[in-house]
Write a protein that holds these residues in place. Structure first.
Motif, PDB file in Angstrom:
ATOM      1  N   GLY A  16      41.175  40.864  39.058  1.00 36.49           N
ATOM      2  CA  GLY A  16      41.022  39.950  37.936  1.00 36.49           C
ATOM      3  C   GLY A  16      39.605  39.444  37.757  1.00 36.49           C
ATOM      4  O   GLY A  16      39.105  39.340  36.633  1.00 36.49           O
ATOM      5  N   HIS A  17      38.918  39.119  38.858  1.00 39.32           N
ATOM      6  CA  HIS A  17      37.553  38.631  38.757  1.00 39.32           C
ATOM      7  C   HIS A  17      36.647  39.693  38.151  1.00 39.32           C
ATOM      8  O   HIS A  17      35.807  39.399  37.295  1.00 39.32           O
ATOM      9  N   LEU A  18      36.807  40.937  38.591  1.00 39.20           N
ATOM     10  CA  LEU A  18      35.998  42.022  38.057  1.00 39.20           C
ATOM     11  C   LEU A  18      36.327  42.283  36.591  1.00 39.20           C
ATOM     12  O   LEU A  18      35.433  42.509  35.769  1.00 39.20           O
ATOM     13  N   THR A  19      37.602  42.252  36.243  1.00 41.09           N
ATOM     14  CA  THR A  19      38.003  42.493  34.852  1.00 41.09           C
ATOM     15  C   THR A  19      37.373  41.479  33.922  1.00 41.09           C
ATOM     16  O   THR A  19      36.874  41.827  32.839  1.00 41.09           O
ATOM     17  N   ARG A  20      37.374  40.229  34.326  1.00 43.71           N
ATOM     18  CA  ARG A  20      36.796  39.179  33.494  1.00 43.71           C
ATOM     19  C   ARG A  20      35.273  39.356  33.398  1.00 43.71           C
ATOM     20  O   ARG A  20      34.690  39.230  32.309  1.00 43.71           O
ATOM     21  N   ALA A  21      34.623  39.633  34.523  1.00 40.58           N
ATOM     22  CA  ALA A  21      33.171  39.835  34.506  1.00 40.58           C
ATOM     23  C   ALA A  21      32.800  41.037  33.641  1.00 40.58           C
ATOM     24  O   ALA A  21      31.790  41.012  32.924  1.00 40.58           O
ATOM     25  N   ALA A  22      33.610  42.104  33.701  1.00 39.61           N
ATOM     26  CA  ALA A  22      33.339  43.290  32.876  1.00 39.61           C
ATOM     27  C   ALA A  22      33.483  42.970  31.392  1.00 39.61           C
ATOM     28  O   ALA A  22      32.719  43.462  30.555  1.00 39.61           O
ATOM     29  N   ALA A  23      34.474  42.133  31.047  1.00 40.16           N
ATOM     30  CA  ALA A  23      34.643  41.733  29.646  1.00 40.16           C
ATOM     31  C   ALA A  23      33.419  40.960  29.166  1.00 40.16           C
ATOM     32  O   ALA A  23      32.960  41.142  28.024  1.00 40.16           O
ATOM     33  N   LEU A  24      32.868  40.105  30.029  1.00 38.80           N
ATOM     34  CA  LEU A  24      31.656  39.381  29.655  1.00 38.80           C
ATOM     35  C   LEU A  24      30.486  40.343  29.490  1.00 38.80           C
ATOM     36  O   LEU A  24      29.694  40.223  28.542  1.00 38.80           O
TER      37      LEU A  24
END
Length: 646
Positions: A16-24
């Protein structure tokens, strides 16, 4: 303007942390910014990153909730040499990218096990010339340490190194303080962005039918999948789809698929999950961040089984907030069993169809805008403000038995705008009084409605139309010595009457001349027109000794009006405040007059807002609150305050 962005993230359990950072990262790249995403967790399948540069560090992970033991991809404990390779690649990337803005995901609010790595990155960034803005990116709910010293350590790092903390959530759903004990020094750096949605495409409108079970990207949902398979044996009148996270072992996936009855499809997680969810009658899932965003976007009824192993509280808090919105039925993880799940599903299916709540989900776009504002704002607001001149002046005033009061005036309000909302929200957060100098000719009904809701905000009369009547080449003035007294007197009468008609009891009969300039002969006329006080700028070295007319000025303005029109030098602002305190303590200014802080909400950029909040928070930490204007400008109350030295 193109900025260089470096985002550093390490996910240890789910993705989840990576998914959110990738979206940013994708959002920054879409706006044309040179973006690099450094990931230190296990490699994960990500949607197309476009022009984003991806840097993979030697990966680390954890098993279960043991976040203190870092393992490599072979599940072997990592050693110092392995961590040094990570750190070297991370610092080399910093040197190569030379970012204008550095974003650390979760740290320093989490990832203490990687503190050496993150601190090395931050120290190297601060030593760069020019140094980047440094921002922390966190989700809506955090899991604080049970040790107060560790929370204090996180706050100290934020105050020493960071320009802002971006909270990817909506305080209407979950305010950060619901999970993390914010103090008044850190609060000014908090910026809510709304939820970050990795899938920004419109939610399809489809017929709702069937049950979708999902468990995020980790293997922690295996008990939920097994309970769902057994529950499906009891609920056979609807199709089921169980989407299994890719971290689940192949043997477990085959076991689940082999045990599925005919009306249950067991599949690996799919990229069209949002479409499947939008078409479901009911969702059964945990309550992770990305799952919550999906549920909010789709407005689907749900049964939530929040992950609570290892005393985790994040998902439970989020689930409770969704339940309060009428979007979820909660089944505690400790109570998970096929019969309990059947009952929870039955209750949720009996509810009326859910509506999508008005919760912000444009967090990626807002993050980009906030980051751009931080980079563009000049002059820079230094991360560490030296408050000692003000603190020492206040201490000396206290030693001399000279309590010092402060009041806050903000000029040019006419309507309830987003900027005014931010201003009043800031005042309310710190229980501060505020006087709004409103322009009578432009007052809109929305201002009256808003002021009726604010018990510590009062309106003052800011001229008539804020029109400049000074000849070319002279300083601006609406009520200067450039017009006849009769003409200006008529406007005074008109201004007070119009403001009273619209604002009623929220208006104080206080005259604030635009540009803080007024003809001396006009001052004597003010009491006869119904005004009880006047407020301009600077110390009253040439006060207006008019019977029945109180004068309370403002003394410090944070805006560099004649230069950048952004923030003045913070050191100068602090020095001006300290000097104002000293003048009262030494008897060179009226001890009874509170020090006035003057702002202009419609002219603020983010760096000005940040300084204002940090100042208010600093004073609040010393037990100093901005006085309420009705008390400041009440003659009887002022007399009492004077007798108390305030």
């Amino acid at each position: 303007m193109t900025v260089r962005v470096l985002i550093a993230v390490t996910h240890l359990l789910g993705a989840g942390h990576l998914t959110r950072a990738a979206a940013l990262a994708r959002a920054f790249a879409r706006e044309g910014h040179e973006t690099t995403l450094v990931t230190g967790g296990s490699p994960a399948r990500l949607p197309d990153l476009g022009t984003v540069t991806l840097v993979q560090l030697p990966p680390v992970r954890t098993v279960g909730t043991d976040f203190r033991t870092l393992l490599d991809e072979d599940l072997e404990p990592v050693d110092a040499a392995y961590l040094e390779r990570r750190r070297t690649l991370l610092l080399d990337t910093l040197t190569t990218v030379r970012p204008d803005i550095l974003i650390t995901e979760l740290f320093p609010f989490g990832r203490r096990v990687l503190a050496d790595e993150f601190c090395a990155l931050i120290e190297a960034a601060r030593g760069a010339d020019p140094s980047p803005r440094i921002v922390c990116s966190i989700r809506d709910v955090l899991v604080p340490s049970s040790k107060a010293s560790r929370i204090a350590e996180a706050h100290e790092r934020v105050l020493r190194h960071y320009d802002a903390v971006l909270v990817h959530g909506d305080p209407e759903l979950v305010p950060l303080e619901a999970s993390w004990p914010l103090d008044e020094q850190v609060r000014p750096l908090i910026r809510y962005t709304g939820y970050v949605d990795e899938n920004e495409s419109p939610v399809p409108e489809t017929r709702r039918h069937g049950i979708v079970v999902s468990g995020g990207s980790s293997a922690a949902s295996l008990p939920l999948y097994r309970a769902a398979l057994e529950a499906a044996q009891e609920i056979t009148d609807r199709p089921w789809r169980i989407l299994v996270g890719r971290s689940v072992a192949d043997s477990n996936f085959r076991e689940l698929r082999a045990g599925a009855p005919a009306h249950v499809a067991v599949e690996l997680a799919r990229p069209d999950f949002r479409t499947l969810l939008a078409g479901a009658e009911l969702s059964v899932s945990q309550a992770g961040y990305n799952t919550t965003v999906d549920l909010l976007r789709c407005g689907v009824r749900s049964v939530l089984v929040p992950f609570e192993a290892g005393q985790e509280t994040e998902q439970r808090l989020r689930a409770e907030r969704l339940a309060a919105l009428g979007l979820a039925e909660i089944l505690p993880e400790a109570d998970l069993s096929p019969p309990n799940l059947v009952r929870a599903i039955g209750r949720a299916l009996s509810w009326p169809s859910s509506r999508r709540p008005a919760v912000s989900s444009d967090g990626a776009r807002r993050t980009v805008a906030l980051a751009e504002s931080l980079v563009q704002s000049r002059p820079a607001l230094h991360r560490a403000i030296d408050w000692s001149p003000l603190d020492q002046a206040l201490d000396r005033a206290q030693d001399r038995d000279c309590p010092v009061g402060f009041w806050w005036r903000d000029d040019d309000a006419v309507a309830d705008t987003p900027e005014l909302d931010r201003l009043l929200g800031l005042a309310r957060r710190y229980d501060a009084g505020i006087g709004l100098a409103v322009i009578p000719s432009g007052i809109e009904a929305s201002l009256a409605v808003r002021l009726a809701e604010e018990n510590k905000a009062f309106a003052l009369v800011h001229g008539w139309s804020h029109a400049d009547h000074a000849p070319a080449g002279e300083k601006k003035a609406e009520f200067g010595p450039h017009r006849t007294l009769d003409e200006m007197t008529a406007e005074l009468e008109r201004a007070l009457h119009a403001a009273r008609q619209l604002l009623g009891s929220r208006l104080l009969p206080v005259f604030v001349p635009p540009w803080n300039r007024i003809a001396r002969d006009l001052v004597a006329i003010l009491p006869g027109q119904g005004f009880r006080a006047i407020s301009t700028f600077n110390d009253r070295m040439s006060a207006y000794p008019v019977s029945g007319l109180l004068q309370i000025n403002t003394h410090v303005d944070p805006i560099d009006w004649h230069g950048t029109r952004s923030l003045a030098d913070p050191a100068l602002i602090i020095a001006n405040l300290a000097n104002a305190v000293e003048r009262r303590a030494m008897g060179r200014a009226d001890r009874g007059e509170p020090i006035g802080f003057l702002t202009h909400h419609l002219a603020h950029d983010d760096v000005i807002w940040s300084l204002c909040e940090r100042l208010i928070a600093h004073l609040a930490a010393r037990g100093i609150r901005f006085l309420c204007p009705d008390a400041c400008f009440d003659l009887e109350t002022r007399s009492q305050l004077r007798s108390n030295g305030i």
